[in-house]
Every structure is written in structure tokens, then in C-alpha cells.
Enzyme design. Structure first.
Site, short mmCIF file in Angstrom:
data_model
loop_
_atom_site.label_atom_id
_atom_site.label_comp_id
_atom_site.label_asym_id
_atom_site.label_seq_id
_atom_site.Cartn_x
_atom_site.Cartn_y
_atom_site.Cartn_z
N HIS A 186 0.90 -1.17 0.00
CA HIS A 186 0.00 0.00 0.00
C HIS A 186 0.92 1.20 0.00
O HIS A 186 1.70 1.38 0.93
CB HIS A 186 -0.91 0.00 1.23
CG HIS A 186 -1.66 1.30 1.41
ND1 HIS A 186 -2.72 1.66 0.60
CD2 HIS A 186 -1.49 2.33 2.27
CE1 HIS A 186 -3.16 2.86 0.97
NE2 HIS A 186 -2.43 3.28 1.98
N GLY A 221 -5.81 3.71 -1.71
CA GLY A 221 -5.18 4.92 -2.23
C GLY A 221 -5.87 5.52 -3.43
O GLY A 221 -5.39 6.52 -3.98
N GLU A 262 -7.93 -2.68 -0.82
CA GLU A 262 -8.48 -2.20 0.46
C GLU A 262 -8.61 -0.68 0.49
O GLU A 262 -7.88 0.01 1.18
CB GLU A 262 -7.66 -2.71 1.65
CG GLU A 262 -6.17 -2.51 1.49
CD GLU A 262 -5.34 -3.23 2.55
OE1 GLU A 262 -5.79 -4.25 3.10
OE2 GLU A 262 -4.23 -2.75 2.82
N PRO A 263 -9.60 -0.17 -0.27
CA PRO A 263 -9.81 1.27 -0.28
C PRO A 263 -10.47 1.76 1.02
O PRO A 263 -11.31 1.06 1.60
CB PRO A 263 -10.76 1.49 -1.46
CG PRO A 263 -11.24 0.15 -1.88
CD PRO A 263 -10.54 -0.89 -1.13
N GLY A 264 -10.09 2.96 1.43
CA GLY A 264 -10.79 3.66 2.51
C GLY A 264 -11.52 4.84 1.91
O GLY A 264 -12.74 4.85 1.76
N TYR A 307 -3.59 18.94 5.52
CA TYR A 307 -3.12 18.67 4.15
C TYR A 307 -3.37 19.82 3.18
O TYR A 307 -2.99 19.73 2.01
CB TYR A 307 -3.85 17.46 3.56
CG TYR A 307 -3.88 16.22 4.40
CD1 TYR A 307 -2.71 15.68 4.94
CD2 TYR A 307 -5.08 15.54 4.63
CE1 TYR A 307 -2.75 14.52 5.69
CE2 TYR A 307 -5.12 14.38 5.37
CZ TYR A 307 -3.95 13.87 5.91
OH TYR A 307 -4.00 12.73 6.63
N CYS A 334 -9.62 28.32 18.64
CA CYS A 334 -8.88 29.56 18.86
C CYS A 334 -7.48 29.50 18.29
O CYS A 334 -6.49 29.55 19.02
CB CYS A 334 -8.85 29.87 20.35
SG CYS A 334 -10.50 30.14 20.96
N GLU A 335 -7.40 29.32 16.98
CA GLU A 335 -6.12 29.49 16.28
C GLU A 335 -6.41 29.77 14.82
O GLU A 335 -7.39 29.26 14.27
CB GLU A 335 -5.22 28.27 16.47
CG GLU A 335 -5.74 26.97 15.92
CD GLU A 335 -4.62 25.92 15.88
OE1 GLU A 335 -3.88 25.92 14.90
OE2 GLU A 335 -4.52 25.12 16.83
C1 LIG Z 1 -4.94 3.82 4.99
C2 LIG Z 1 -4.75 2.52 4.34
C3 LIG Z 1 -5.56 2.12 3.28
C4 LIG Z 1 -6.63 3.02 2.68
O1 LIG Z 1 -6.12 4.13 2.05
P1 LIG Z 1 -7.11 5.09 1.23
O2 LIG Z 1 -6.21 6.13 0.68
O3 LIG Z 1 -8.08 5.64 2.23
O4 LIG Z 1 -7.77 4.28 0.21
C5 LIG Z 1 -5.39 0.86 2.77
N1 LIG Z 1 -4.44 0.02 3.24
C6 LIG Z 1 -3.64 0.38 4.27
C7 LIG Z 1 -2.63 -0.58 4.76
C8 LIG Z 1 -3.75 1.62 4.84
O5 LIG Z 1 -2.95 1.98 5.83
#
Ligand SMILES: *Cc1c(COP(=O)(O)O)cnc(C)c1O
Length: 420
Positions: A186, A221, A262-264, A307, A334-335
Site C-alpha cells: 500500500h 489509495g 483495500e480502499p478507505g 493537508y 482559537c487558532e
Molecule cells: C490507509 C490505508 C488504506 C486506505 O487508504 P485510502 O487512501 O483511504 O484508500 C489501505 N491500506 C492500508 C494498509 C492503509 O494503511
């Protein structure tokens, strides 16, 4: 998914009246649609799509995805337990962590799978469970992220085992009779799709050194466009050449590898919005700026400050004047770093948005806040309580899925030593 408002003004008003602001709102229909898109990722010999739960770990979200057929990626022991507590079968949880939990043995015995993310982790797991079938996370030598902070591959990243340490991996595995059945990479969040494809090929080549590997996990990612200026990654486009590479490897070696992704971000970013209220409007004179102060900020939305992330902002003016104004939108902390409208990629550079003229008390919706917002914030800074979370179901009914914190809960673990 295109950046959208996600909520009608009627539903926004109802949610604000019923649950208060600030409140995160998630859309079940959109979540299920993204799950289907992830499960349709091009693959030659089978696919497991995992939700990287660190993006949005609320139990109702985990259950939505569990029912939709996703598995899960946990990034800490606590996350793995949290998913189990939410009702996810341990067998569906894969752990890839920077910090192997002290109670790893209990998680393993519960049935989770693991990717060893360092030589030390590999050795520790081997000592605990000689002969186990596990995965190994490699740093393939190259990374790519939307910002330097989210690039987790290449020589400057501590994630995974450096690819040149392959002989050490084989030596440790042999010493403990570990069976390496999965390779994992990843390389970052918001990766360049071309770099991602290149790294995927490198990862596929790594499997040649491990005859027992049956699964290749290519991580997450995948980019989403939160604002119109951004470009999302199309999973069909990015995945098609990888599917071909899997097929080619099979032709050459007879090995038909199972694919995991494994997308988040991809699964949740545009399925959530943050509903807030304009609680003040101030200006710094004729040559100065006009500021909208929200009842939210880095306490719920850290990504701009961290970011320089861009999020769409929608206003629901109570009294529509038809006029527009340039506003600097700021949070309630407060910043001056609590800035929602920073310049792209520049957290400290002030910028403004042209928005409908608005007044104190109007509702404001910040889009693209499903991923890494509720999950990642400066919780309780300025002693603001953790915000509530609401899930809008497929019949447009809102359900409270996390209560707003109370002051009592903010201070519940504080202890006054005797005599104070
Ligand atoms: C954070 C993470 C993801 C997900 O990343 P995204 O950019 O949200 O898709 C997948 N695998 C691992 C190991 C991560 O740490």
C-alpha cells in the site's frame, strides 16, 4: 462520484433540528453504491475488497459494508477489536499495522489474518505461532500520495519491509516454518494511478519469490474528486492492466493469484457531509476580508489544516438574497490554523470561496467529509464535544448512529490527586 450536496435543504433542516449541529451525515445509498463499485474491481481469478476502516470506523458503517459483501482492513489492534465488537466475523478482518498489538495472540486466536509489516513483527509472529500462514507487507521501493504526509512507500517511508530485505524475510519465515501466503503493498492515499500500476507490477513480481503465495493485496489509495477541480481514479481503468498482468503470470507459471484491494477514501469520502451552522460573520474592514465562522472546524474536519485539503461548501440561506460574496470560512477553534478555505495543498495560505450571501444562523454543509474526518480530528480541542453522526437510510430516513458527547464524558477520565 462527483462532488454533490448529498442532502436536500429540507432534510438538512430536519437533521439539524432533530440532532443539532455540527453533525456528520452519511448516505447509505451512496455507501452501498461505492461498495458495489469496489467489488467490481477488475480481477482475473477472484477478488476480496476490504474497507480500510480507519477512514470511518463507526459500527453502523462497518455493518453496512459487511452486509454489502466487503471485508475489512484494520490498522491497529484496537480497530480489529472494534470491528469484531460491531459484529464483523474475525475471519473477514486483516491486520496491517505500524504497531503489533500486545494482545496480538488473542486476535489471532479469534481468527483474524495478518500482514507482517516489519522484520521484527515477522519474527514476533513466528515465535508466537510457528507454522502459521500469514501475509507480508513490502515497501516496494516507490510510493505516491496526494501529499507528502500520505505517501507511505519509497525510501522515506517506514511502512512495510523494504523490498531488498527479501532474503531476511525468507530466513525468518524458514526459521519459524511460517507459510507466506499473501503479499501486501500500500503506497499511499491519493496515489498517482500510473505509479500505482507500476508498483502493482513490482508487487506481482515479488510473488515469484514466494511459491506459497496465493493472494496479492494491492492496498488502497484510489483518488476521489471532492471538488470539481479534482480528478478521481476510475477503478475499471486503473485495474484493467493489472488484471491482464495476473492472467499473464498464470500463463507463465500456472499460478492463479487471488486479488485483494483495500480502499478507505474511495468507499466513504463522498458519502458523507458535515452539517454545521454559521454562528458569526465578521470582517476586517474595506480592504480586509469577510469571514464566516462555523460551529465546527478542525474539531470535526482536520484535513484542510493538515493537508490543505479542499472540500465543497454549500450554504442553505434562510433568506435568499440572490447575491454572492467572497467568504473566508473558518472554524471555531482559537487558532488561525482552523481555516476551512485554505489554498489547495497549502494549509497556512488563506483563500476564499464565492458563496451565496448568508446570515448568522444559516446552515452550511461541507461535502467530501466521509473519510478521515470523524475518524481523524482534533477531538475535544477547546473542549468542544465530539459531534454526533447520522446515517440516512435508503428510504431517506435519518438515524442517529453516534450521540454528541457531553461535558461529563469529556472529563470522565480525569483524576484530581488528593489535596487538589
Ligand atoms: C490507509 C490505508 C488504506 C486506505 O487508504 P485510502 O487512501 O483511504 O484508500 C489501505 N491500506 C492500508 C494498509 C492503509 O494503511
Amino acid at each position: 462520484m462527483e462532488p454533490t450536496r448529498l442532502l436536500s435543504s429540507a432534510l438538512a433542516r430536519q437533521i439539524a433540528a432533530d440532532f443539532g449541529t455540527p453533525v456528520y451525515v452519511y448516505d447509505q445509498t451512496a455507501l452501498e453504491q461505492q461498495a458495489r463499485a469496489a467489488l467490481a474491481f477488475p480481477n482475473a481469478f477472484g477478488l476480496t475488497a476490504r474497507f480500510a476502516m480507519k477512514a470511518l470506523p463507526n459500527a453502523a458503517i462497518l455493518r453496512t459494508f459487511d452486509r454489502a459483501g466487503l471485508h475489512f482492513d484494520a490498522s491497529s489492534g484496537y480497530e480489529a477489536w472494534r470491528a469484531i465488537k460491531a459484529g464483523v466475523a474475525a475471519e473477514k478482518i486483516s491486520l496491517s499495522t505500524q504497531e503489533l498489538p500486545a494482545d496480538f495472540a488473542a486476535l489471532w486466536n479469534a481468527g483474524i489474518t495478518v500482514n507482517a509489516c516489519s522484520l521484527h513483527q515477522l519474527d514476533t509472529i513466528g515465535k508466537l505461532f510457528p507454522g502459521a500462514a500469514i501475509g507480508v507487507r513490502f515497501n516496494p521501493g516507490q510510493g505516491s500520495g496526494g501529499t507528502g504526509k500520505t505517501n507511505v512507500g519509497g525510501p522515506d517511508a517506514s511502512f512495510g519491509i523494504w523490498h531488498e530485505h527479501l532474503p531476511a524475510v525468507q530466513e525468518i519465515a524458514a526459521r519459524h516454518q511460517l507459510r507466506i501466503v499473501r503479499i501486501h503493498t500500500h503506497i499511499g492515499s491519493g496515489s498517482d494511478p500510473l505509479v500505482w500500476q507500476q508498483v502493482s507490477r513490482l508487487s506481482l513480481d515479488l510473488t515469484r519469490h514466494f511459491p506459497e503465495v496465493t493472494t496479492l493485496n494491492l492496498g488502497g489509495g484510489y483518488k476521489v474528486a471532492r471538488v470539481a477541480e479534482e480528478k478521481g481514479t476510475d477503478l475499471q481503468t486503473v485495474g484493467a492492466p493489472i488484471k491482464e498482468a495476473f492472467a499473464k503470470l498464470a500463463e507463465e507459471t500456472g499460478r492463479q493469484l487471488h486479488l485483494e484491494i483495500e480502499p478507505g477514501t474511495f468507499l466513504v469520502a463522498n458519502c458523507g457531509a458535515l452539517l454545521a451552522r454559521v454562528q458569526d460573520v465578521v470582517d476586517t474592514g474595506a480592504q480586509g476580508r469577510r469571514f464566516l465562522k462555523l460551529d465546527t472546524g478542525m474539531t470535526e474536519l482536520l484535513r484542510p489544516s493538515l493537508y490543505g485539503a479542499q472540500h465543497p461548501i454549500f450554504l442553505f440561506p434562510g433568506n435568499d438574497t440572490g447575491r454572492r460574496q467572497d467568504y473566508v470560512v473558518v472554524g471555531h477553534c482559537c487558532e488561525s490554523g482552523d481555516l476551512v478555505t485554505c489554498a489547495p495543498g497549502e494549509p497556512e495560505t488563506i483563500s476564499s470561496r464565492n458563496l451565496p450571501e448568508t446570515a448568522i444562523g444559516d446552515l452550511c454543509l461541507i461535502g467530501g467529509t466521509g473519510a478521515y474526518c470523524s475518524a481523524m480530528s482534533t477531538k475535544n480541542y477547546n473542549s468542544f464535544p465530539e459531534a454526533a453522526e447520522v446515517l440516512v437510510d435508503t428510504s431517506s430516513q435519518p438515524h442517529l448512529i453516534r450521540r454528541r458527547q457531553t461535558l461529563e464524558q469529556i472529563t470522565q477520565n480525569e483524576i484530581l490527586p488528593a489535596g487538589f
